[in-house]
Design a protein around this motif. Structure first.
Motif, PDB file in Angstrom:
ATOM      1  N   GLU A 125       8.924   8.314   1.220  1.00  0.00           N
ATOM      2  CA  GLU A 125       9.456   8.045  -0.114  1.00  0.00           C
ATOM      3  C   GLU A 125      10.912   7.552  -0.064  1.00  0.00           C
ATOM      4  N   GLU A 126      11.690   8.040   0.920  1.00  0.00           N
ATOM      5  CA  GLU A 126      13.084   7.606   1.040  1.00  0.00           C
ATOM      6  C   GLU A 126      13.183   6.137   1.431  1.00  0.00           C
TER       7      GLU A 126
ATOM      8  N   GLN B  38       0.816  -1.217   0.000  1.00  0.00           N
ATOM      9  CA  GLN B  38       0.000   0.000   0.000  1.00  0.00           C
ATOM     10  C   GLN B  38       0.850   1.268   0.000  1.00  0.00           C
ATOM     11  N   MET B  39       2.165   1.103   0.203  1.00  0.00           N
ATOM     12  CA  MET B  39       3.090   2.236   0.286  1.00  0.00           C
ATOM     13  C   MET B  39       2.696   3.186   1.423  1.00  0.00           C
ATOM     14  N   THR B  40       2.363   2.589   2.588  1.00  0.00           N
ATOM     15  CA  THR B  40       1.946   3.398   3.738  1.00  0.00           C
ATOM     16  C   THR B  40       2.703   2.988   5.000  1.00  0.00           C
TER      17      THR B  40
ATOM     18  N   ASP C 141       4.417  11.793   2.663  1.00  0.00           N
ATOM     19  CA  ASP C 141       4.443  12.216   4.070  1.00  0.00           C
ATOM     20  C   ASP C 141       5.803  11.928   4.697  1.00  0.00           C
ATOM     21  N   GLU C 142       5.925  12.375   5.945  1.00  0.00           N
ATOM     22  CA  GLU C 142       7.198  12.259   6.654  1.00  0.00           C
ATOM     23  C   GLU C 142       7.018  11.486   7.960  1.00  0.00           C
ATOM     24  N   LEU C 143       7.921  10.526   8.188  1.00  0.00           N
ATOM     25  CA  LEU C 143       7.972   9.856   9.493  1.00  0.00           C
ATOM     26  C   LEU C 143       8.563  10.829  10.495  1.00  0.00           C
TER      27      LEU C 143
ATOM     28  N   LYS D 166      -2.475   7.169  12.786  1.00  0.00           N
ATOM     29  CA  LYS D 166      -2.236   8.031  11.629  1.00  0.00           C
ATOM     30  C   LYS D 166      -1.713   7.160  10.493  1.00  0.00           C
ATOM     31  N   VAL D 167      -2.267   7.334   9.311  1.00  0.00           N
ATOM     32  CA  VAL D 167      -1.768   6.629   8.135  1.00  0.00           C
ATOM     33  C   VAL D 167      -0.998   7.619   7.277  1.00  0.00           C
TER      34      VAL D 167
END
Length: 195
Positions: free
Chosen positions: A184-185, A149-151, A168-170, A162-163
């Motif tokens: 994305e990294e 799911q790329m989440t 988005d950023e961790l 939170k999804v």
């Protein structure tokens, strides 16, 4: 039937008994005294774990915040019957790391951060059980990564989940202050080889 399976059929195991078992080609966890075999993971899983562990390790070591621990590090989350879990990545802050009594054994207690990368072989129920066990044991921050799911889903006790998506950023929040990493990294530009 293997000796391990025969033992679990007769009685519940303790974390100490699991620690004393001879090595096998499978990893194991213990859920309420029952031995659970963990299948080796695929390459995609390994890439994701390595990417995130590397980013966390560099950040944590530079700031002397504690220790980032790799897969197969055991945490005794519950006793009598014992539950022993091994997150794909975990973090023990400096304060909690001082509680380590024997660096060669399982940690008695919960990590400050537990990270799981979901494998194709894991069911929804498997994942939910882990999350509940981590929360009940007092893990203050949990990241569940779903590559398909790329989440990344972020769990905190007594808070709404939170999804996060690829853009988005961790955020290490108050557990690893100052740590930020784009999803994305970690999940971007993954090899797309099939079979």
């Amino acid at each position: 039937m293997s000796a391990v399976l025969e033992i679990t059929a007769k009685r519940l195991l303790t974390a100490e008994e699991v620690f004393a078992m001879p090595n096998s080609k499978f990893g194991v966890e213990l859920v309420k005294g029952e031995l659970i075999r963990k299948m080796p993971t695929g390459i995609l899983h390994g890439i994701i774990v390595a990417r995130l562990a590397a980013a966390l390790s560099v950040f944590v070591r530079q700031r002397k915040l504690g220790e980032v621990l790799g897969a197969e590090t055991g945490f005794k989350l519950q006793l009598n019957p014992d539950t022993l879990r091994a997150p794909d990545i975990s973090f023990l802050g400096s304060e909690k790391f001082l509680q380590v009594k024997n660096i060669n054994k399982f940690f008695s207690g919960a990590p400050d951060l537990a990270i799981e990368v979901i494998s194709p072989s894991e069911t929804f129920q498997d994942v939910q059980e882990k999350i509940e066990e981590y929360l009940e044991a007092g893990v203050p921050l949990i990241w569940i990564i779903r590559p398909k799911q790329m989440t990344v889903t972020v769990y905190r006790p007594n808070r709404e989940l939170k999804v996060l998506h690829e853009a988005d950023e961790l955020d290490g929040e108050d557990i690893i202050p100052g740590f930020h990493c784009l999803i994305e990294e970690i999940l971007g530009d993954l090899p797309q080889v099939s079979e």
